[in-house]
Design a protein around this motif. Sequence first.
Motif, PDB file in Angstrom:
ATOM      1  N   SER A  73       0.786  -1.232   0.000  1.00  0.00           N
ATOM      2  CA  SER A  73       0.000   0.000   0.000  1.00  0.00           C
ATOM      3  C   SER A  73       0.814   1.276   0.000  1.00  0.00           C
ATOM      4  N   LEU A  74       2.136   1.166   0.100  1.00  0.00           N
ATOM      5  CA  LEU A  74       2.951   2.375   0.162  1.00  0.00           C
ATOM      6  C   LEU A  74       4.325   2.124  -0.424  1.00  0.00           C
ATOM      7  N   LYS A  75       5.016   3.230  -0.713  1.00  0.00           N
ATOM      8  CA  LYS A  75       6.377   3.147  -1.235  1.00  0.00           C
ATOM      9  C   LYS A  75       7.332   3.126  -0.048  1.00  0.00           C
ATOM     10  N   GLY A  76       7.531   1.956   0.509  1.00  0.00           N
ATOM     11  CA  GLY A  76       8.369   1.853   1.695  1.00  0.00           C
ATOM     12  C   GLY A  76       8.460   0.425   2.156  1.00  0.00           C
ATOM     13  N   VAL A  77       8.920   0.249   3.394  1.00  0.00           N
ATOM     14  CA  VAL A  77       9.097  -1.077   3.955  1.00  0.00           C
ATOM     15  C   VAL A  77       7.955  -1.413   4.897  1.00  0.00           C
ATOM     16  N   THR A  78       7.919  -2.647   5.354  1.00  0.00           N
ATOM     17  CA  THR A  78       6.893  -3.064   6.299  1.00  0.00           C
ATOM     18  C   THR A  78       6.963  -2.205   7.557  1.00  0.00           C
ATOM     19  N   GLY A  79       5.781  -1.905   8.099  1.00  0.00           N
ATOM     20  CA  GLY A  79       5.740  -1.149   9.338  1.00  0.00           C
ATOM     21  C   GLY A  79       5.780   0.346   9.157  1.00  0.00           C
ATOM     22  N   ALA A  80       5.923   0.829   7.928  1.00  0.00           N
ATOM     23  CA  ALA A  80       5.956   2.266   7.695  1.00  0.00           C
ATOM     24  C   ALA A  80       4.611   2.878   8.065  1.00  0.00           C
ATOM     25  N   ALA A  81       4.643   4.164   8.408  1.00  0.00           N
ATOM     26  CA  ALA A  81       3.437   4.809   8.932  1.00  0.00           C
ATOM     27  C   ALA A  81       2.947   5.919   8.010  1.00  0.00           C
ATOM     28  N   THR A  82       3.133   5.766   6.708  1.00  0.00           N
ATOM     29  CA  THR A  82       2.764   6.816   5.771  1.00  0.00           C
ATOM     30  C   THR A  82       1.663   6.355   4.819  1.00  0.00           C
ATOM     31  N   LEU A  83       0.744   5.556   5.300  1.00  0.00           N
ATOM     32  CA  LEU A  83      -0.308   4.987   4.469  1.00  0.00           C
ATOM     33  C   LEU A  83      -1.285   6.063   4.020  1.00  0.00           C
ATOM     34  N   ASP A  84      -1.447   6.189   2.701  1.00  0.00           N
ATOM     35  CA  ASP A  84      -2.446   7.064   2.103  1.00  0.00           C
ATOM     36  C   ASP A  84      -3.615   6.182   1.676  1.00  0.00           C
ATOM     37  N   THR A  85      -4.624   6.123   2.514  1.00  0.00           N
ATOM     38  CA  THR A  85      -5.700   5.160   2.279  1.00  0.00           C
ATOM     39  C   THR A  85      -6.489   5.466   1.012  1.00  0.00           C
ATOM     40  N   SER A  86      -6.644   6.744   0.663  1.00  0.00           N
ATOM     41  CA  SER A  86      -7.418   7.077  -0.530  1.00  0.00           C
ATOM     42  C   SER A  86      -6.689   6.656  -1.799  1.00  0.00           C
ATOM     43  N   GLU A  87      -5.378   6.887  -1.838  1.00  0.00           N
ATOM     44  CA  GLU A  87      -4.593   6.466  -3.003  1.00  0.00           C
ATOM     45  C   GLU A  87      -4.583   4.942  -3.111  1.00  0.00           C
ATOM     46  N   ALA A  88      -4.385   4.281  -1.971  1.00  0.00           N
ATOM     47  CA  ALA A  88      -4.382   2.816  -1.976  1.00  0.00           C
ATOM     48  C   ALA A  88      -5.721   2.274  -2.461  1.00  0.00           C
ATOM     49  N   ALA A  89      -6.806   2.893  -2.022  1.00  0.00           N
ATOM     50  CA  ALA A  89      -8.135   2.438  -2.428  1.00  0.00           C
ATOM     51  C   ALA A  89      -8.309   2.525  -3.942  1.00  0.00           C
ATOM     52  N   GLN A  90      -7.839   3.608  -4.538  1.00  0.00           N
ATOM     53  CA  GLN A  90      -7.944   3.766  -5.989  1.00  0.00           C
ATOM     54  C   GLN A  90      -7.149   2.692  -6.722  1.00  0.00           C
ATOM     55  N   ARG A  91      -5.947   2.406  -6.219  1.00  0.00           N
ATOM     56  CA  ARG A  91      -5.104   1.405  -6.873  1.00  0.00           C
ATOM     57  C   ARG A  91      -5.708  -0.002  -6.748  1.00  0.00           C
ATOM     58  N   ILE A  92      -6.255  -0.306  -5.587  1.00  0.00           N
ATOM     59  CA  ILE A  92      -6.865  -1.617  -5.378  1.00  0.00           C
ATOM     60  C   ILE A  92      -8.063  -1.800  -6.299  1.00  0.00           C
ATOM     61  N   GLN A  93      -8.884  -0.766  -6.430  1.00  0.00           N
ATOM     62  CA  GLN A  93     -10.032  -0.841  -7.319  1.00  0.00           C
ATOM     63  C   GLN A  93      -9.591  -1.071  -8.762  1.00  0.00           C
ATOM     64  N   LYS A  94      -8.476  -0.467  -9.138  1.00  0.00           N
ATOM     65  CA  LYS A  94      -7.946  -0.656 -10.488  1.00  0.00           C
ATOM     66  C   LYS A  94      -7.523  -2.108 -10.709  1.00  0.00           C
ATOM     67  N   ILE A  95      -6.843  -2.678  -9.718  1.00  0.00           N
ATOM     68  CA  ILE A  95      -6.422  -4.082  -9.822  1.00  0.00           C
ATOM     69  C   ILE A  95      -7.638  -4.995  -9.898  1.00  0.00           C
ATOM     70  N   LYS A  96      -8.621  -4.734  -9.038  1.00  0.00           N
ATOM     71  CA  LYS A  96      -9.808  -5.603  -8.991  1.00  0.00           C
ATOM     72  C   LYS A  96     -10.638  -5.509 -10.273  1.00  0.00           C
ATOM     73  N   SER A  97     -10.464  -4.439 -11.018  1.00  0.00           N
ATOM     74  CA  SER A  97     -11.226  -4.285 -12.255  1.00  0.00           C
ATOM     75  C   SER A  97     -10.727  -5.214 -13.362  1.00  0.00           C
ATOM     76  N   VAL A  98      -9.530  -5.793 -13.192  1.00  0.00           N
ATOM     77  CA  VAL A  98      -8.964  -6.642 -14.240  1.00  0.00           C
ATOM     78  C   VAL A  98      -8.739  -8.086 -13.780  1.00  0.00           C
ATOM     79  N   THR A  99      -9.228  -8.437 -12.597  1.00  0.00           N
ATOM     80  CA  THR A  99      -9.040  -9.813 -12.128  1.00  0.00           C
ATOM     81  C   THR A  99     -10.108 -10.204 -11.118  1.00  0.00           C
ATOM     82  N   ASP A 100     -10.381 -11.501 -11.061  1.00  0.00           N
ATOM     83  CA  ASP A 100     -11.279 -12.042 -10.038  1.00  0.00           C
ATOM     84  C   ASP A 100     -10.497 -12.623  -8.859  1.00  0.00           C
ATOM     85  N   ILE A 101      -9.174 -12.621  -8.948  1.00  0.00           N
ATOM     86  CA  ILE A 101      -8.348 -13.113  -7.838  1.00  0.00           C
ATOM     87  C   ILE A 101      -8.495 -12.156  -6.666  1.00  0.00           C
ATOM     88  N   PRO A 102      -8.685 -12.648  -5.444  1.00  0.00           N
ATOM     89  CA  PRO A 102      -8.785 -11.746  -4.300  1.00  0.00           C
ATOM     90  C   PRO A 102      -7.544 -10.859  -4.162  1.00  0.00           C
TER      91      PRO A 102
END
Length: 267
Positions: A178-207
């Motif tokens: 969800s972010l440009k960084g390593v595990t445990g980072a605290a800079t999560l942009d939930t709105s940007e992540a949501a847009q990217r996830i929706q884009k991925i889900k639009s091209v696959t049925d894989i969870p």
Amino acid sequence: MSRLATRFAQLKSEKRKALVSYVMAGDPQPQVTVPLLHQMVEAGVDVIELGLPFSDPMADGPVIALAAERALAAGTNTLDALNMVKEFRKNDQDTPVVLMGYLNPVEVIGYERFVSIAKECGVDGILLVDLPPEEARDLDVILKKYDIDQIFLLAPTSTDQRIQHVVNQASGFIYYVSLKGVTGAATLDTSEAAQRIQKIKSVTDIPVGVGFGISDAASAKAMGNVADAVIVGSAFVKPFANVAPEQAVEQAVNKVKELRAALDELV
């Protein structure tokens, strides 16, 4: 159906989101891991992601990197981690277990031997952080032979071409970082992540599962709104650096309950 496919289908039918917990095998002592896994499942974890201790965990922040150091110092190696899955399976035949680690130890053991042992022990999926899909063909053939899912990462920087490449090759679920960084980072942009996830889900049925930067009920709920699974690691691992193992287990289990409750509010 595989355990992963069965679990995601079950959750989808119940309109619930998967909680995926990362645990470092052998941290802080080998005997802690299997009882911890059972307690986390009882508290609400749907899929276990078991970390393979490695000396150079390039994708991990300090919390998980230090957990790997503790596990290695306690004598845990890759084969020990596989045996922990075998021990876990004695009392749990249903919860999917995914191994998350790095390529080097697998190459040392050998692809065929590693995968055959993993299958015998009850492993359902493998995610090797530093093995891109372009270089995963040889391993992919062996994993398919043993009916083990190969899970790949996508990131905020992944191009449309890269997304399509991964969804064509992945199985089990896709892990969105969800972010440009390593595990445990605290800079999560939930709105940007949501847009990217929706884009991925639009091209696959894989969870699609989302991880990195998720540590509390609010971030889990935000990501659960758009993803099929929420993947949490550092928040479970961190207590083992600060308190006695018994207290750390209790804190990790309480964190599971907190996140489970938040995700279940989405139903």
